[in-house]
Design an enzyme around this catalytic site. Sequence first.
Site, PDB file in Angstrom:
ATOM      1  N   CYS A 113       0.818  -1.223   0.000  1.00  0.00           N
ATOM      2  CA  CYS A 113       0.000   0.000   0.000  1.00  0.00           C
ATOM      3  C   CYS A 113       0.850   1.270   0.000  1.00  0.00           C
ATOM      4  O   CYS A 113       0.369   2.337  -0.388  1.00  0.00           O
ATOM      5  CB  CYS A 113      -0.934   0.003   1.213  1.00  0.00           C
ATOM      6  N   HIS A 258      -4.232   6.595   1.560  1.00  0.00           N
ATOM      7  CA  HIS A 258      -4.428   5.275   0.963  1.00  0.00           C
ATOM      8  C   HIS A 258      -5.815   4.772   1.370  1.00  0.00           C
ATOM      9  O   HIS A 258      -6.212   4.903   2.533  1.00  0.00           O
ATOM     10  CB  HIS A 258      -3.342   4.325   1.454  1.00  0.00           C
ATOM     11  N   ASN A 288     -10.058  -1.568  -1.931  1.00  0.00           N
ATOM     12  CA  ASN A 288      -8.641  -1.265  -1.683  1.00  0.00           C
ATOM     13  C   ASN A 288      -7.823  -1.789  -2.867  1.00  0.00           C
ATOM     14  O   ASN A 288      -7.740  -3.000  -3.074  1.00  0.00           O
ATOM     15  CB  ASN A 288      -8.235  -1.949  -0.370  1.00  0.00           C
TER      16      ASN A 288
HETATM   17  N1  ACO Z   1     -18.869 -10.929   5.918  1.00  0.00           N
HETATM   18  C1  ACO Z   1     -19.528 -11.280   7.037  1.00  0.00           C
HETATM   19  N2  ACO Z   1     -18.918 -11.555   8.202  1.00  0.00           N
HETATM   20  C2  ACO Z   1     -17.569 -11.481   8.209  1.00  0.00           C
HETATM   21  C3  ACO Z   1     -16.832 -11.126   7.092  1.00  0.00           C
HETATM   22  C4  ACO Z   1     -17.530 -10.844   5.911  1.00  0.00           C
HETATM   23  N3  ACO Z   1     -16.898 -10.472   4.766  1.00  0.00           N
HETATM   24  N4  ACO Z   1     -15.516 -11.133   7.424  1.00  0.00           N
HETATM   25  C5  ACO Z   1     -15.449 -11.491   8.710  1.00  0.00           C
HETATM   26  N5  ACO Z   1     -16.687 -11.711   9.195  1.00  0.00           N
HETATM   27  C6  ACO Z   1     -17.085 -12.104  10.537  1.00  0.00           C
HETATM   28  C7  ACO Z   1     -15.973 -12.797  11.281  1.00  0.00           C
HETATM   29  O1  ACO Z   1     -15.920 -14.152  10.970  1.00  0.00           O
HETATM   30  C8  ACO Z   1     -16.388 -12.533  12.732  1.00  0.00           C
HETATM   31  O2  ACO Z   1     -17.369 -13.474  13.068  1.00  0.00           O
HETATM   32  P1  ACO Z   1     -17.418 -14.089  14.557  1.00  0.00           P
HETATM   33  O3  ACO Z   1     -17.646 -12.920  15.469  1.00  0.00           O
HETATM   34  O4  ACO Z   1     -18.563 -15.034  14.480  1.00  0.00           O
HETATM   35  O5  ACO Z   1     -16.093 -14.738  14.766  1.00  0.00           O
HETATM   36  C9  ACO Z   1     -17.044 -11.176  12.672  1.00  0.00           C
HETATM   37  O6  ACO Z   1     -17.378 -10.935  11.292  1.00  0.00           O
HETATM   38  C10 ACO Z   1     -16.146 -10.063  13.159  1.00  0.00           C
HETATM   39  O7  ACO Z   1     -14.881 -10.234  12.538  1.00  0.00           O
HETATM   40  P2  ACO Z   1     -13.715  -9.232  12.774  1.00  0.00           P
HETATM   41  O8  ACO Z   1     -12.531  -9.618  11.930  1.00  0.00           O
HETATM   42  O9  ACO Z   1     -13.493  -9.075  14.234  1.00  0.00           O
HETATM   43  O10 ACO Z   1     -14.373  -7.922  12.176  1.00  0.00           O
HETATM   44  P3  ACO Z   1     -13.921  -6.464  12.331  1.00  0.00           P
HETATM   45  O11 ACO Z   1     -14.996  -5.698  12.969  1.00  0.00           O
HETATM   46  O12 ACO Z   1     -12.553  -6.340  12.889  1.00  0.00           O
HETATM   47  O13 ACO Z   1     -13.861  -6.005  10.805  1.00  0.00           O
HETATM   48  C11 ACO Z   1     -12.203  -5.615   9.107  1.00  0.00           C
HETATM   49  C12 ACO Z   1     -12.981  -6.653   9.901  1.00  0.00           C
HETATM   50  C13 ACO Z   1     -13.162  -4.785   8.302  1.00  0.00           C
HETATM   51  C14 ACO Z   1     -11.237  -6.304   8.163  1.00  0.00           C
HETATM   52  C15 ACO Z   1     -11.467  -4.737  10.133  1.00  0.00           C
HETATM   53  O14 ACO Z   1     -10.702  -5.492  11.009  1.00  0.00           O
HETATM   54  C16 ACO Z   1     -10.590  -3.733   9.477  1.00  0.00           C
HETATM   55  O15 ACO Z   1     -11.057  -2.755   8.947  1.00  0.00           O
HETATM   56  N6  ACO Z   1      -9.285  -3.913   9.551  1.00  0.00           N
HETATM   57  C17 ACO Z   1      -8.351  -2.959   8.966  1.00  0.00           C
HETATM   58  C18 ACO Z   1      -7.607  -3.603   7.988  1.00  0.00           C
HETATM   59  C19 ACO Z   1      -7.920  -3.220   6.578  1.00  0.00           C
HETATM   60  O16 ACO Z   1      -8.806  -2.524   6.201  1.00  0.00           O
HETATM   61  N7  ACO Z   1      -7.031  -3.715   5.787  1.00  0.00           N
HETATM   62  C20 ACO Z   1      -7.030  -3.479   4.420  1.00  0.00           C
HETATM   63  C21 ACO Z   1      -5.761  -3.946   3.881  1.00  0.00           C
HETATM   64  S1  ACO Z   1      -4.415  -3.289   4.746  1.00  0.00           S
HETATM   65  C22 ACO Z   1      -4.277  -1.739   4.351  1.00  0.00           C
HETATM   66  O17 ACO Z   1      -4.543  -1.380   3.269  1.00  0.00           O
HETATM   67  C23 ACO Z   1      -3.860  -0.841   5.424  1.00  0.00           C
END
Ligand code: ACO
Length: 331
Positions: A113, A258, A288
């Site tokens: 990124c 980004h 992304n």
């Molecule tokens: N659809 C439905 N449910 C989902 C999905 C999906 N696509 N993905 C995960 N879940 C579920 C999980 O299995 C989990 O279920 P559980 O509670 O039964 O175990 C639940 O949703 C919560 O999962 P988390 O991973 O804790 O969800 P979170 O609220 O953290 O959101 C996300 C996930 C959006 C990826 C978040 O962590 C985030 O924004 N992280 C930042 C990283 C990012 O955006 N990276 C991009 C690439 S890196 C960069 O460019 C910087």
Amino acid sequence: MKRTIFAGIGHYVPEKVITNSDLEKWMDTTDEWIQERTGIKERRWVKEGQTVSGLAFEATKIALQRAQLAPQDIEFIIFASMESDVVFPGGGCFLQQKLEIPGVPSMDIRNQCSGFLYGLAVADQFIKTGMYKTILLVGSEIQSTGLDLTTRGRDMAVLFGDGAGAAVLTASNDADRGVIVTKLHADGRFTDKLWGEWPSITHHPRITAEMLETDRIYPKMEGRYVFKHAVTRFPEVIHEALNEAGYSIDQVDLVVPHQANLRITEAVAQRLGVGMDKVYSNIHKYGNTTAATIPICLSEAWEEGRIKQGNVVALASFGSGFTWASSLVKW
Ligand code: ACO
């Protein structure tokens, strides 16, 4: 000393639109979950046969036309991408072939990124020292062909899109324009927090039939961990650039981060103390696109008249590595 200016900026995204409802057909997810957690409504994915150098070529043609320059004017190519069209050589050589400019040096940057901003820092040094006067800097990515489209991979699969952005950077004598500062960082202690592990050269052979049955061939991320670091590093590295340049955030016309996740962008805006009207976001359309997000944003912001000559733009990135970076540019 010469200054590095953005003489032309362009972008290209594949025609094929993948909506959140399309993803619902392949994995257990919902439009509501994706929009609420990420802000993404749709993304573009390539069709069979499209390549990272091909996307880059389309973006480059637009950037060159806006700079009123020809491929023959390019003296150096910097190609930021996680991928190439093949395992090797790098995508920059494929792009150079398409531009029909044999002999022009080409360098690939593999900083995920942060690739575009690392590339900008390199280009800026070459221009300042007088080594080159016209540099093509591209961010181009195809993520869609490497995602796990089953429920197992849903946390990653919903986030990423394909696309490219290109900037034609030229040397200027105008001391009141161009790249003011670039700041680069990395912290390899976090390599495994967001990575693609297999196929890997540590295995003999690198790829086996058994590997293909596991999820370790797909990108992996500790989402919450990445989120926490991102919301700290983005404002920190923007402040670092502002401090070095002697600017305040009030003097910035547009922040272009980004595009990792709308929630990250909103948290960054809040920590910077600026409204979302001062922060560019197009993640709802493209997801992304890794190294391509910043040049795609710059190109769209320029098209929309949100970046005009004389505007101060703050660019910032955070991603796998971890790597993070910023730049302050007077357009
Ligand atoms: N659809 C439905 N449910 C989902 C999905 C999906 N696509 N993905 C995960 N879940 C579920 C999980 O299995 C989990 O279920 P559980 O509670 O039964 O175990 C639940 O949703 C919560 O999962 P988390 O991973 O804790 O969800 P979170 O609220 O953290 O959101 C996300 C996930 C959006 C990826 C978040 O962590 C985030 O924004 N992280 C930042 C990283 C990012 O955006 N990276 C991009 C690439 S890196 C960069 O460019 C910087």
